[in-house]
Each structure stands twice: as C-alpha cells, then as structure tokens.
Design a protein around this motif. Sequence first.
Motif, PDB file in Angstrom:
ATOM      1  N   SER A  98       0.821  -1.209   0.000  1.00  0.00           N
ATOM      2  CA  SER A  98       0.000   0.000   0.000  1.00  0.00           C
ATOM      3  C   SER A  98       0.856   1.261   0.000  1.00  0.00           C
ATOM      4  O   SER A  98       1.954   1.299   0.569  1.00  0.00           O
ATOM      5  CB  SER A  98      -0.901  -0.007   1.245  1.00  0.00           C
ATOM      6  N   LEU A  99       0.329   2.313  -0.596  1.00  0.00           N
ATOM      7  CA  LEU A  99       1.004   3.622  -0.544  1.00  0.00           C
ATOM      8  C   LEU A  99       1.101   4.128   0.891  1.00  0.00           C
ATOM      9  O   LEU A  99       2.026   4.864   1.234  1.00  0.00           O
ATOM     10  CB  LEU A  99       0.241   4.631  -1.415  1.00  0.00           C
ATOM     11  N   ASP A 100       0.163   3.728   1.729  1.00  0.00           N
ATOM     12  CA  ASP A 100       0.228   4.128   3.139  1.00  0.00           C
ATOM     13  C   ASP A 100       1.514   3.621   3.798  1.00  0.00           C
ATOM     14  O   ASP A 100       2.037   4.251   4.719  1.00  0.00           O
ATOM     15  CB  ASP A 100      -0.976   3.579   3.913  1.00  0.00           C
ATOM     16  N   ASP A 101       2.012   2.488   3.315  1.00  0.00           N
ATOM     17  CA  ASP A 101       3.214   1.891   3.905  1.00  0.00           C
ATOM     18  C   ASP A 101       4.462   2.748   3.691  1.00  0.00           C
ATOM     19  O   ASP A 101       5.446   2.603   4.421  1.00  0.00           O
ATOM     20  CB  ASP A 101       3.464   0.498   3.311  1.00  0.00           C
ATOM     21  N   ILE A 102       4.432   3.594   2.657  1.00  0.00           N
ATOM     22  CA  ILE A 102       5.629   4.394   2.364  1.00  0.00           C
ATOM     23  C   ILE A 102       5.447   5.879   2.688  1.00  0.00           C
ATOM     24  O   ILE A 102       6.308   6.698   2.362  1.00  0.00           O
ATOM     25  CB  ILE A 102       6.070   4.240   0.891  1.00  0.00           C
ATOM     26  N   GLN A 103       4.338   6.232   3.329  1.00  0.00           N
ATOM     27  CA  GLN A 103       4.074   7.644   3.596  1.00  0.00           C
ATOM     28  C   GLN A 103       5.196   8.342   4.368  1.00  0.00           C
ATOM     29  O   GLN A 103       5.590   9.456   4.014  1.00  0.00           O
ATOM     30  CB  GLN A 103       2.742   7.813   4.330  1.00  0.00           C
ATOM     31  N   PRO A 104       5.764   7.716   5.416  1.00  0.00           N
ATOM     32  CA  PRO A 104       6.878   8.382   6.112  1.00  0.00           C
ATOM     33  C   PRO A 104       8.084   8.631   5.199  1.00  0.00           C
ATOM     34  O   PRO A 104       8.747   9.669   5.313  1.00  0.00           O
ATOM     35  CB  PRO A 104       7.233   7.395   7.230  1.00  0.00           C
ATOM     36  N   MET A 105       8.339   7.711   4.290  1.00  0.00           N
ATOM     37  CA  MET A 105       9.456   7.880   3.355  1.00  0.00           C
ATOM     38  C   MET A 105       9.133   8.937   2.302  1.00  0.00           C
ATOM     39  O   MET A 105      10.015   9.717   1.902  1.00  0.00           O
ATOM     40  CB  MET A 105       9.795   6.544   2.701  1.00  0.00           C
ATOM     41  N   LEU A 106       7.889   8.969   1.847  1.00  0.00           N
ATOM     42  CA  LEU A 106       7.485  10.017   0.905  1.00  0.00           C
ATOM     43  C   LEU A 106       7.675  11.402   1.525  1.00  0.00           C
ATOM     44  O   LEU A 106       8.200  12.322   0.874  1.00  0.00           O
ATOM     45  CB  LEU A 106       6.013   9.835   0.509  1.00  0.00           C
ATOM     46  N   ASN A 107       7.249  11.549   2.781  1.00  0.00           N
ATOM     47  CA  ASN A 107       7.417  12.838   3.466  1.00  0.00           C
ATOM     48  C   ASN A 107       8.888  13.220   3.549  1.00  0.00           C
ATOM     49  O   ASN A 107       9.257  14.385   3.362  1.00  0.00           O
ATOM     50  CB  ASN A 107       6.824  12.765   4.880  1.00  0.00           C
TER      51      ASN A 107
END
Length: 266
Positions: free
Chosen positions: A88-97
């Motif tokens: 899920s994209l939610d799984d990478i949200q901290p890395m995206l930020n």
Amino acid sequence: MTYKLIALDVDGTLLNDEHRLTEQTIQTIREVHEAGSHIVLCTGRAPASTVPILQELGLEGTMITHNGAVTVQADERGQALLHEFSFSLDDIQPMLNDVREKGIHFDVCTPFNMYIERLGEYEKAMYKKFLINPKLVTDVSELGMPIVKFTLFSQPEVLDLVEKDWSERKLYGDLRMIRSGELFIDVMSAEANKGNALKALAASWEIDAHEVMAIGNYYNDLEMMAFAGLGIAVDNSPEDVKQAADAVTASNNEEGVHHALVRYCL
C-alpha cells in the motif's frame, strides 16, 4: 550441464555502458534459446522498458521485472501479469514525506505504470536512457492503488545518507530496501526479489535449481545468483558480488554474457 532456464540481468550485465546489445551477444542468446533453453530477462526495469530488449533479441516470453516484484508474459498479443508482490502507498508515507522534504527525486510503480510528482532535465535524461515514460501527477499518495516499487534517484553520496538514516530509523517498516544501483534505492515488499520470482517461475516449469543459470552484476542480483545452480557475476560487479558468485565472466563492456553462454551452454 544443460541449463534449461537462463536468467539475465539487463543493465550493467546484458547491456554495455551505452545501454546497447552487441550483435555477437544477440546471436549467442538466440543460439542458446534455439537449443532449448528458456531465456528470462530478470531486471529492475518495468515491463514496458524491458520488452524492447526482448524484441531486439528476437524473443518473446516471460520476464521478471521490478527487481522480482512483477512477472509478466510478453508475446505478440501484449503483456499479461502472471504474478506480483504489491503493497500500500500508506506503507511508504513516512518515506514520501522524507524525500519530499529533502528534494530527492522519486517514482512509484504499479506493474505496468510509473508515477512521478516532478520532472527536471536530469531526471528526464535518465528516464529516456531507460526507455521509460512516467506519468506526472500532483500527489502519488492520491493514486489509491497498490504499488510494487518505490524508487529514489539521486547522486551516490545522497543515497548513502538516506540508506543509513532509513536503516537506523527503520523507516521502511516491514518493507525491503535495496540498493539497486549507485544512483537508485528501491523499496519493495519483503517477499519481492529476483531469487523468489525465479524460484517460483522455475517451479511452474518443473525446472530444478541446478538446471538454472543466472548472470548479474549488482546487489539486487544476489538472491537469483544464490538460487541458481550456477550464479555468474560479470567482471564490472562490486567485489563482494563477485565473491558471492560461483563464477565470474568478462565485463558488460566485454560481452560477458556472450562469453559465459559460450563457456557453459554451447
């Protein structure tokens, strides 16, 4: 020994540093294929940028793409998804930020498409070199679909710091972070690697590991080289990749794939 399945990494292995195939390598691969071996491109590329290489070889068939996250059947009818390891994209949200804050270029991939939020000239040149046409969106977080790979593209010293920081903070959580090249970091499902994809493909064809040969050049090739009965590193590989291999062939600029196939298959 007859190798029924031959897995070939593409960039840095099959292609030279100009990202080209030599005519001698093409002819040797065709000869091995005509002798009955399955030739499988096993690459970090997406299907769309792998198919032209397959076509230049005069072949069609199965490709392992996105560093093992996606397996695709390609023929005259098009491309069909055989298997994927998604998250899920939610799984990478901290890395995206984190990468947005640091201004590091990134893209996210579904099996057949790539999405980006910005495109400068430096990034445009890279995508052109790899035959990629990414889709520009305002916010990848709003795509609302599972993805198979999250990739960072930057200078080696920048990625060295990211790799260290994310490892210390375990920012990637239950996912897997690998250095797929000096200029790239990939984040994928923990199950996704070339070795697992190659193992599943070999099993589906009832081919034993000792009947598999794999040729690669970088850390993302280690699992497939370990699974294969014969794992070969090209001479331009990092030293520890060469040490992990069963054998070493000439570099990608010296037609290493050709020499390996002549030695072990023909």
